[in-house]
Design a protein around this motif. Structure first.
Motif, PDB file in Angstrom:
ATOM      1  N   GLY A 142      -2.911   8.977 -10.629  1.00 16.34           N
ATOM      2  CA  GLY A 142      -3.317   7.599 -10.874  1.00 16.34           C
ATOM      3  C   GLY A 142      -4.515   7.180 -10.061  1.00 16.34           C
ATOM      4  N   GLY A 143      -4.719   7.824  -8.910  1.00 16.27           N
ATOM      5  CA  GLY A 143      -5.887   7.523  -8.090  1.00 16.27           C
ATOM      6  C   GLY A 143      -7.176   7.991  -8.739  1.00 16.27           C
ATOM      7  N   ARG A 144      -7.064   9.034  -9.560  1.00 20.80           N
ATOM      8  CA  ARG A 144      -8.250   9.541 -10.272  1.00 20.80           C
ATOM      9  C   ARG A 144      -8.568   8.678 -11.489  1.00 20.80           C
ATOM     10  N   ALA A 145      -7.550   8.281 -12.204  1.00 22.65           N
ATOM     11  CA  ALA A 145      -7.725   7.435 -13.392  1.00 22.65           C
ATOM     12  C   ALA A 145      -6.367   6.833 -13.746  1.00 22.65           C
ATOM     13  N   ALA A 146      -6.361   5.543 -14.013  1.00 24.34           N
ATOM     14  CA  ALA A 146      -5.106   4.881 -14.378  1.00 24.34           C
ATOM     15  C   ALA A 146      -4.520   5.561 -15.615  1.00 24.34           C
ATOM     16  N   PHE A 147      -3.213   5.721 -15.601  1.00 24.99           N
ATOM     17  CA  PHE A 147      -2.575   6.413 -16.713  1.00 24.99           C
ATOM     18  C   PHE A 147      -1.541   5.531 -17.389  1.00 24.99           C
ATOM     19  N   ARG A 148      -1.174   5.947 -18.569  1.00 21.94           N
ATOM     20  CA  ARG A 148      -0.098   5.314 -19.329  1.00 21.94           C
ATOM     21  C   ARG A 148       0.746   6.459 -19.872  1.00 21.94           C
ATOM     22  N   ILE A 149       1.929   6.657 -19.258  1.00 23.96           N
ATOM     23  CA  ILE A 149       2.783   7.791 -19.597  1.00 23.96           C
ATOM     24  C   ILE A 149       4.126   7.300 -20.121  1.00 23.96           C
ATOM     25  N   ALA A 150       4.571   7.913 -21.213  1.00 23.32           N
ATOM     26  CA  ALA A 150       5.933   7.718 -21.713  1.00 23.32           C
ATOM     27  C   ALA A 150       6.668   9.024 -21.447  1.00 23.32           C
ATOM     28  N   LEU A 151       7.627   8.968 -20.544  1.00 26.41           N
ATOM     29  CA  LEU A 151       8.435  10.128 -20.192  1.00 26.41           C
ATOM     30  C   LEU A 151       9.707  10.076 -21.026  1.00 26.41           C
ATOM     31  N   VAL A 152       9.844  11.026 -21.936  1.00 28.34           N
ATOM     32  CA  VAL A 152      10.948  11.024 -22.898  1.00 28.34           C
ATOM     33  C   VAL A 152      11.877  12.200 -22.596  1.00 28.34           C
TER      34      VAL A 152
ATOM     35  N   GLU B 157      10.390   8.554 -33.977  1.00 26.62           N
ATOM     36  CA  GLU B 157       9.809   7.204 -34.020  1.00 26.62           C
ATOM     37  C   GLU B 157       9.263   6.810 -32.652  1.00 26.62           C
ATOM     38  N   LEU B 158      10.054   7.033 -31.614  1.00 20.53           N
ATOM     39  CA  LEU B 158       9.654   6.662 -30.262  1.00 20.53           C
ATOM     40  C   LEU B 158       8.390   7.407 -29.834  1.00 20.53           C
ATOM     41  N   VAL B 159       8.384   8.718 -30.012  1.00 23.01           N
ATOM     42  CA  VAL B 159       7.234   9.530 -29.617  1.00 23.01           C
ATOM     43  C   VAL B 159       5.986   9.105 -30.383  1.00 23.01           C
ATOM     44  N   GLU B 160       6.128   8.947 -31.674  1.00 27.33           N
ATOM     45  CA  GLU B 160       4.982   8.580 -32.511  1.00 27.33           C
ATOM     46  C   GLU B 160       4.416   7.203 -32.138  1.00 27.33           C
ATOM     47  N   LYS B 161       5.283   6.219 -31.995  1.00 29.35           N
ATOM     48  CA  LYS B 161       4.817   4.859 -31.710  1.00 29.35           C
ATOM     49  C   LYS B 161       4.257   4.720 -30.301  1.00 29.35           C
ATOM     50  N   MET B 162       4.852   5.407 -29.338  1.00 29.80           N
ATOM     51  CA  MET B 162       4.317   5.327 -27.973  1.00 29.80           C
ATOM     52  C   MET B 162       2.955   6.025 -27.891  1.00 29.80           C
TER      53      MET B 162
ATOM     54  N   PHE C 145      -0.052   5.889 -25.080  1.00 31.18           N
ATOM     55  CA  PHE C 145       0.672   6.596 -24.027  1.00 31.18           C
ATOM     56  C   PHE C 145       0.502   8.101 -24.167  1.00 31.18           C
ATOM     57  N   ASP C 146       0.409   8.774 -23.035  1.00 35.92           N
ATOM     58  CA  ASP C 146       0.505  10.227 -22.981  1.00 35.92           C
ATOM     59  C   ASP C 146       2.007  10.503 -22.967  1.00 35.92           C
ATOM     60  N   VAL C 147       2.531  11.031 -24.040  1.00 32.42           N
ATOM     61  CA  VAL C 147       3.975  11.242 -24.159  1.00 32.42           C
ATOM     62  C   VAL C 147       4.339  12.606 -23.580  1.00 32.42           C
ATOM     63  N   GLN C 148       5.184  12.593 -22.567  1.00 35.15           N
ATOM     64  CA  GLN C 148       5.678  13.811 -21.936  1.00 35.15           C
ATOM     65  C   GLN C 148       7.145  13.968 -22.330  1.00 35.15           C
ATOM     66  N   GLU C 149       7.458  15.005 -23.085  1.00 33.48           N
ATOM     67  CA  GLU C 149       8.842  15.239 -23.503  1.00 33.48           C
ATOM     68  C   GLU C 149       9.471  16.300 -22.610  1.00 33.48           C
TER      69      GLU C 149
ATOM     70  N   CYS D  66      -1.141   2.641 -10.033  1.00 29.18           N
ATOM     71  CA  CYS D  66      -1.862   3.789 -10.575  1.00 29.18           C
ATOM     72  C   CYS D  66      -1.772   3.868 -12.087  1.00 29.18           C
ATOM     73  N   GLY D  67      -0.807   3.187 -12.646  1.00 31.74           N
ATOM     74  CA  GLY D  67      -0.644   3.277 -14.080  1.00 31.74           C
ATOM     75  C   GLY D  67       0.712   2.790 -14.530  1.00 31.74           C
ATOM     76  N   GLN D  68       0.984   3.057 -15.762  1.00 37.40           N
ATOM     77  CA  GLN D  68       2.227   2.610 -16.383  1.00 37.40           C
ATOM     78  C   GLN D  68       3.059   3.823 -16.742  1.00 37.40           C
ATOM     79  N   LEU D  69       4.284   3.865 -16.215  1.00 39.07           N
ATOM     80  CA  LEU D  69       5.228   4.930 -16.517  1.00 39.07           C
ATOM     81  C   LEU D  69       6.450   4.292 -17.153  1.00 39.07           C
ATOM     82  N   GLU D  70       6.711   4.644 -18.398  1.00 41.42           N
ATOM     83  CA  GLU D  70       7.895   4.162 -19.106  1.00 41.42           C
ATOM     84  C   GLU D  70       8.792   5.364 -19.353  1.00 41.42           C
ATOM     85  N   ILE D  71      10.093   5.183 -19.085  1.00 43.48           N
ATOM     86  CA  ILE D  71      11.027   6.303 -19.132  1.00 43.48           C
ATOM     87  C   ILE D  71      12.105   6.038 -20.178  1.00 43.48           C
TER      88      ILE D  71
END
Length: 145
Positions: free
Chosen positions: A87-97, A32-37, A42-46, A133-138
């Motif tokens: 983040g300096g190249r392009a703002a990112f949105r990452i979910a680190l799971v 659920e978390l991976v799918e919804k993020m 978000f770019d989901v990194q597991e 640089c972006g949003q990192l959610e852990i």
């Protein structure tokens, strides 16, 4: 970049019943978390922590996850530099799971707690309005009770 900040995504709005930050989530909610993020942009990194026993091993794994260059120093400052460069190249949105987070906690309590603290500080630094640089959610997944 201001357009990015105006579109900030609150994980609590994406996933119902999410605890306060830092996010310790039961492993059964991984799908659920991976799918919804991912659906929220978000770019989901597991990262599987089942074999991690030291901070250095965690930093090596994170370097791989974030495609760190060959000269990556496998320390917290180097990880910060890698993410700020991205983040300096392009703002990112990452979910680190992190899955199996409890394995690292059991293997080295101090290293786990220190890592949680330093990653939360890094996430806040990355989202700083002045130089962000972006949003990192852990998310730390395990069979938490």
């Amino acid at each position: 970049m201001s357009e990015f900040w105006e579109s900030w995504v609150d994980p609590g709005d994406v996933i119902s019943g999410l605890p306060l930050d830092p996010y310790f989530v039961h492993e059964s909610r991984r799908h659920e978390l991976v799918e919804k993020m991912a659906r929220a942009g978000f770019d989901v990194q597991e990262v599987d922590l089942s074999g991690i026993t030291t901070e250095r091993e965690l930093l090596v794994m994170l370097g791989r996850s974030f495609s760190a260059p060959d000269y990556y120093g496998e320390n917290w400052d180097a990880l910060r530099d890698v993410l700020f460069e991205q983040g300096g190249r392009a703002a990112f949105r990452i979910a680190l799971v992190f899955s199996s987070s409890d394995a690292f906690l059991r293997a080295q309590t101090h290293g786990f707690v220190r890592s949680v603290t330093l990653l939360q500080m890094l996430a806040r630094d990355l989202s700083d309005v002045d130089e962000g640089c972006g949003q990192l959610e852990i998310f730390y997944l395990a069979d938490w009770e």
